[in-house]
Design an enzyme around this catalytic site. Sequence first.
Site, short mmCIF file in Angstrom:
data_model
loop_
_atom_site.label_atom_id
_atom_site.label_comp_id
_atom_site.label_asym_id
_atom_site.label_seq_id
_atom_site.Cartn_x
_atom_site.Cartn_y
_atom_site.Cartn_z
N GLU A 125 0.53 -1.79 0.25
CA GLU A 125 -0.11 -0.07 0.21
C GLU A 125 0.92 1.11 -0.33
O GLU A 125 2.06 1.35 0.58
CB GLU A 125 -1.63 -0.07 1.48
CG GLU A 125 -1.55 -1.29 1.20
CD GLU A 125 -3.07 -1.20 2.76
OE1 GLU A 125 -2.50 -0.28 3.64
OE2 GLU A 125 -2.84 -2.41 2.68
N LYS A 127 2.34 4.88 1.38
CA LYS A 127 3.25 5.67 2.38
C LYS A 127 2.32 6.90 2.75
O LYS A 127 3.28 7.59 1.97
CB LYS A 127 4.16 4.77 3.09
CG LYS A 127 4.03 5.09 4.31
CD LYS A 127 5.97 5.03 5.21
CE LYS A 127 5.94 5.51 6.41
NZ LYS A 127 5.90 7.17 6.42
N ASP A 129 1.27 10.19 3.20
CA ASP A 129 2.29 11.22 4.65
C ASP A 129 1.60 12.32 5.16
O ASP A 129 1.56 13.05 4.16
CB ASP A 129 3.72 11.83 3.83
CG ASP A 129 5.03 12.68 4.11
OD1 ASP A 129 4.91 12.41 5.84
OD2 ASP A 129 5.12 13.32 4.29
N TYR A 237 -7.32 2.31 6.35
CA TYR A 237 -6.25 1.34 4.93
C TYR A 237 -6.17 0.11 6.53
O TYR A 237 -6.13 -0.33 5.97
CB TYR A 237 -5.37 2.28 4.57
CG TYR A 237 -4.14 2.69 5.63
CD1 TYR A 237 -3.85 2.09 6.66
CD2 TYR A 237 -4.08 3.38 5.48
CE1 TYR A 237 -2.86 3.02 7.75
CE2 TYR A 237 -3.35 4.75 6.07
CZ TYR A 237 -2.84 4.28 7.40
OH TYR A 237 -1.78 4.96 8.36
N LYS A 326 10.56 3.19 2.36
CA LYS A 326 10.51 4.71 2.13
C LYS A 326 11.65 4.82 0.93
O LYS A 326 12.61 4.48 0.79
CB LYS A 326 11.34 5.16 3.70
CG LYS A 326 10.57 4.75 4.81
CD LYS A 326 10.82 5.89 5.96
CE LYS A 326 9.81 7.27 5.78
NZ LYS A 326 10.35 7.50 6.83
N CYS A 420 13.73 39.20 -24.63
CA CYS A 420 13.40 39.50 -23.06
C CYS A 420 11.97 38.67 -23.55
O CYS A 420 11.35 39.10 -24.42
CB CYS A 420 13.68 40.72 -22.76
SG CYS A 420 12.94 40.74 -21.08
N CYS A 422 10.24 40.93 -20.95
CA CYS A 422 9.08 41.78 -21.17
C CYS A 422 8.84 42.58 -22.23
O CYS A 422 8.47 42.00 -23.07
CB CYS A 422 10.05 43.03 -20.34
SG CYS A 422 11.75 44.04 -21.75
N CYS A 444 19.05 40.44 -21.36
CA CYS A 444 18.65 41.23 -22.16
C CYS A 444 19.34 42.36 -21.82
O CYS A 444 19.79 42.90 -21.00
CB CYS A 444 17.27 41.57 -21.40
SG CYS A 444 15.94 42.81 -21.70
N CYS A 450 14.05 47.95 -19.38
CA CYS A 450 13.30 46.69 -18.76
C CYS A 450 12.66 47.12 -17.60
O CYS A 450 13.45 46.46 -16.61
CB CYS A 450 14.09 45.80 -19.45
SG CYS A 450 14.00 43.74 -18.53
#
Length: 783
Positions: A125, A127, A129, A237, A326, A420, A422, A444, A450
């Site tokens: 199954e 695990k 967290d 479970y 784990k 860029c 922007c 840029c 900018c």
Amino acid sequence: MSQISVADLTEAQAVEELERLADEMAGHDLRYYQDDAPTVSDAEYDELKRRNADIEARFPHLQRENSPSLKVGAARSAQFSPVEHGVPMLSLDNAFSNDEAEEFDARIRRFLRLGADEPVFYMAEPKIDGLSASLRYEKGVLVQGATRGDGRVGEDVTANLRTIADIPHRLKGSGWPDVIEIRGEVYVELEAFAAFNKAAEEAGSRTYANPRNFAAGSLRQIDPKISATRPLRFFGYAWGLVSEPFAASQSEALEKLEAWGFVTTAPPAERVQGAQGLLDIYARFETLRPQLPFDIDGVVYKVDDLERQRRLGFVSRSPRWAIARKFPAQRARTILEAIDIQVGRTGAHTPVARLHPVTVGGVSVTNATLHNADEIARLDARIGDTVVLQRAGDVIPQIVEVDLAARPEGAEPYAFPHVCECPLKTALAQEINANGVESVVRRCTGEFACPFQRVEHLRHFVSRRAFDIEGLGEKQLQAFFDEGWINEPADIFRLARDEEKLAALRERDGYGETSVKNLVAGIDARRSIGLDRMIYGLGARDIGETTSTVLARHFDQFADLQAASEAAARGLPGATYLELSTAAGVGPKALDLLVEAGRAGVPADPWPQSEDLELKIGQVVPKLTKPARAALAQRYGTWEAFAEGLAQAAKGAPGEDYLTLAAVDGVGPVAAQSLARFFAEEHNRQKVENLLAELDVQAVAKPKTDTAVAGKTVVFTGSLEKMTRDEAKAQAEALGAKVASSVSKKTHLVVYGPGAGSKLKTAQELNIDMMDEDQWLALVASL
């Protein structure tokens, strides 16, 4: 004590080590279970548990009644009523490798005395967290819900659990025992967790490190109405106390739970056979993990047959018939969902990977660095790819591998932008360094035209290690920039005195008299600023926090630094000089000799008939070392190229003011060049002038040279409780120490707080002096 191997411990040392481990783990338990704010990763905590267990295995008579190996969870909080579990809620032993998984299967077979041909089936199954919880049903009606607590007594959180939609208040169907404790995990889905943290961050509220802490903190609220607003879910479970048996196997039990109205983990839970089945399902779950909507940190193996579970029984705090395999704590697989480009204050375009959320090293990760276009090409990373993510300590997570076998059909190579991000769409450029090599960074070319770069400059200016202006976060700064109120640093201080703008601000949602008052106070508090923070806050390229401190200690006044930088700008080195200064084998002395020879005028080829360039160079510049002559001969190839390079290097040699600035200890030519170029720009000088009109810049105290730590390297690790990390660093530097971020053989002292992990372990292995936070503060007070 230093980290002595368990095999080498004396009994007296074992007693001391067990006591230390018990104290350290008790502190971690409190922060994990009660505060929902752990200070170490699961892997670091597991390492402490294993060391404790290994010592007790070697010295079993030293095991104490309150040993961590006998504990499950932690003591309940006093804010909730106690609930005694009908059957203890025990924890599971851990496995971390294929060998340990195979040994688990072998132990099961040995205990049950099974023949080689007799199959053993397991339920594997995911695990989850999250936070374990137990639900007591009487005649199918939910009457009580509790957390695990210490395994025997938990916390009564019935009202909070009733707010979770996945938990039925009345069981469905039929066939359930009159009394049954259904057990499972309270968790939160990854997208919901990310959305909560984002909203909390924007509101200035508490955020959570990972989904588990969020689930625990949300469930253990005094007011159930708060729990009801959180997106909590529940997987069933397992079970505890039952008035009568209801299934013959774990797999059948999961089917019953689902029929009674619970969400279970089947699928992806699966019934497998034998050791190979355990290994195969682990590999499948590792691959499946990135596709799940919730976080898992491993696989739980349970003997499927309940009669065999009964025969196997329990060992101290865990069942013999189950184990948790784990995942590695610092690595994880996930999906690359997008690649975004971030524009920095120097115009650098940095690609950032947007990932399906996954927990790595105890932290939920949704972003990772991809460094640059070359790195994307090297990995051949594409949208939709399954990638391997790595995180170590506080290092920014990075993608280290792409699983090409899992690549989705039709995935296209990533095309890095050439303009860029922007609105101006300015062209990007790759710089050429002194060696003529093209930089991997694309910038840029619009600089302060900018808007992205301008905002990033402002963000840097108000950042914690620069001016650290309270109440002026990224969201507010962006809004003020969009409004046109703040375009340069001086505008921030002008805003605090602009009654018209402040009055308009009071009328906006999210503000008001108190908010505006706090903002003005935060700005005014930084009108007096240290010279080091002033220098760092300007955001000149290559001028970091350390260099800013060095400059502040060398120049007493900002005017002195500016004058030195402007003078250096009038004598910047030429490209050929810089190229020569970086040549292999050419040090400062050799460079001076070459420039002197170039100024004197390079003679004609002394031996036109000879091809020995190294010999010719030695004839013209006789004091050069043999390695320098060889390096130059290889670099230029011909006498004509060498002669031209020498002449150009002499012509582009820097002025004395530049050399003086570069010679400041801790500055160097790169930082000197950046400072000179910064102050050579009229718009930068104007910005500085405007800012200085609003500030009182204070000189920085020189570090002491006569203290016990002067000249030594200090590392701080763990969670400091009585000072911030920045305060600790400032203390150490004021005492003449150098502060480093990692422990090495060159480290002289490690100062640790709660949660100190791998750095403390390394210090122990290297036998480096260590002290805790209180001892450090006592030392500081005595100096």
